[in-house]
Design a protein around this motif. Structure first.
Motif, PDB file in Angstrom:
ATOM      1  N   CYS A  65      56.283 -47.879 -18.764  1.00  0.00           N
ATOM      2  CA  CYS A  65      56.208 -46.433 -18.946  1.00  0.00           C
ATOM      3  C   CYS A  65      57.091 -45.687 -17.946  1.00  0.00           C
ATOM      4  N   CYS A 103      60.531 -38.841 -25.530  1.00  0.00           N
ATOM      5  CA  CYS A 103      60.084 -40.187 -25.145  1.00  0.00           C
ATOM      6  C   CYS A 103      60.141 -41.115 -26.350  1.00  0.00           C
ATOM      7  N   CYS A 122      58.875 -42.555 -20.981  1.00  0.00           N
ATOM      8  CA  CYS A 122      57.781 -41.586 -20.884  1.00  0.00           C
ATOM      9  C   CYS A 122      58.274 -40.394 -20.073  1.00  0.00           C
ATOM     10  N   CYS A 150      50.527 -38.056 -26.907  1.00  0.00           N
ATOM     11  CA  CYS A 150      50.217 -38.491 -25.546  1.00  0.00           C
ATOM     12  C   CYS A 150      48.791 -39.038 -25.431  1.00  0.00           C
ATOM     13  N   CYS A 153      48.779 -42.700 -26.516  1.00  0.00           N
ATOM     14  CA  CYS A 153      49.982 -43.459 -26.176  1.00  0.00           C
ATOM     15  C   CYS A 153      49.605 -44.709 -25.383  1.00  0.00           C
ATOM     16  N   ARG A 155      51.600 -46.521 -23.680  1.00  0.00           N
ATOM     17  CA  ARG A 155      52.403 -46.663 -22.468  1.00  0.00           C
ATOM     18  C   ARG A 155      51.763 -45.970 -21.268  1.00  0.00           C
ATOM     19  N   ALA A 160      49.902 -40.034 -17.962  1.00  0.00           N
ATOM     20  CA  ALA A 160      51.266 -39.552 -18.154  1.00  0.00           C
ATOM     21  C   ALA A 160      51.293 -38.069 -18.452  1.00  0.00           C
TER      22      ALA A 160
END
Length: 378
Positions: A65, A103, A122, A150, A153, A155, A160
């Protein structure tokens, strides 16, 4: 830099390349600082520490990420560095275009982003300092994504979203500029396809306009005509000579008063971004808080105890007279020197970025206004 790559998988598992490298020069835990920001921020718990305190990345748990890149200077990408990314976005600006940042989660199969779109693992891999540099240079930058992705997500997840929202909001507060937002990602367009099926436009007009655009592009008139912001950006770039003081020497330098006869200064990337930002827009310096050391010359006995603990070389003997001096440009406020000084000649204070340029980054004495001494200093 073979020893800088500290990647390892679990026992019995194949090691895969995460694209993340740990840079020893920028890791303050190796100097004895109590810091775990990278491990705390990693949403997958993929970062741990060896016996010698060097961070290591679990290659199997890492989702690439890039959150660690935005959190700490000690982490860097083996593929594209932040310097590379900054230069790419600047090139987009020089073409008179808005730089769109998105992203991988938002780039679906079959979607071909336009050349002015930067695709990151990210958004959280960009620090407040990075956004600040872009905004201070008056670069038109827009986040292009569906923020709903998000939440689930794989990642970076909620971590994030919290980090990149904070980074952008901080940069906007520091600079007074705004990052744009778009729910759509600009895609590559086929000129021939557009010409083949014009809607409500005369073909002759299309080709006439196209020929004019080609002429303008060739002469550079289109860029300057359509973007006053671009003109300001170019003017700032032309004033780059005024930033000559920001060309930092990272190599060892001769200093006969140093214990080893040489000293080395290490400029952390995030600090350099702040220095570049305030050089591009000096008016924003009072808006940016920084924690730095302050040296009390009356208390200092020049014992050298602080010199060995400083991870950046901000503290060094004056090469002319041997007295301890502090270059605040390099000071990252880690506090190791405060703990090392038995004479209490050093304290941490809260200043603004104005103190970093007050005397071209020279001695710390009486630079800046309104400083606040950090609580619980030793």
């Amino acid at each position: 830099m073979a020893d800088a790559r500290q990647m390892g998988g679990r026992e019995g598992e194949a090691v895969r390349d995460t694209g993340i490298v740990v840079l020893r020069d920028f890791c303050i835990t190796l100097k004895g600082a109590s810091c775990s920001r990278c491990a705390d921020a990693c949403p997958k718990g993929a970062i741990s520490y060896r016996a010698d305190s060097l961070p290591v990345v679990d290659t199997q748990a890492c989702t690439q990420c890039g959150i660690c890149l935005g959190i700490c200077d000690a982490f860097s990408s083996t593929r594209v560095t932040m310097l590379d990314l900054h230069e790419r976005i600047r090139r987009i600006a020089l073409r008179g275009e808005t730089a769109y940042i998105t992203c991988k989660e938002n780039v679906f199969p079959g979607l071909k982003p336009a050349p002015n779109v930067v695709v990151l693992p990210c958004l959280a891999c960009l620090s407040p300092e990075f956004w600040t540099v872009l905004l201070s240079e008056r670069i038109l930058v827009t986040v292009a994504c569906d923020l709903a992705y998000c939440a689930d997500c794989e990642r970076g997840g909620d971590t994030a979203e919290m980090l990149y929202s904070h980074a952008i909001a901080t940069a906007q507060a520091w600079t007074g500029e705004q990052v744009g937002f778009s729910a759509e990602i600009p895609e590559e367009e086929s000129l021939l396809k557009d010409l083949a099926s014009p809607k409500g436009v005369d073909r002759r007009a299309i080709f006439t306009n196209f020929a004019g655009d080609v002429g303008d592009i060739a002469t550079g008139k289109r860029r300057l005509r359509n973007s006053e912001v671009l003109q300001q950006f170019v003017e700032r770039r032309e004033r780059s000579k005024a930033m000559a003081g920001l060309r930092f020497a990272e190599s060892d330098m001769l200093n006969l008063f140093a214990p080893t006869g040489r000293v080395k200064k290490v400029m952390h990337p995030k600090r350099q971004m702040i220095l570049e930002a305030v050089s591009a827009s000096p008016a924003i310096a009072p808006n940016i808080p920084v924690f730095v050391a302050e040296l009390d010359k009356a208390r200092c006995r020049d014992s050298g105890a602080c010199l060995g603990t400083c991870p950046t070389g901000a503290l060094n003997p004056d090469p002319g007279i041997g007295k301890t001096v502090l270059d605040r440009r390099y000071c990252i406020g880690c506090g190791l020197c405060v703990e090392a000084c038995a004479h209490k000649a050093l304290v941490l204070v809260e200043e603004t970025a104005a103190c970093l340029i007050a005397q071209n980054g020279g001695d710390a004495e009486e630079m800046g206004q309104g400083k606040k001494q950090v609580e619980n200093e030793t």
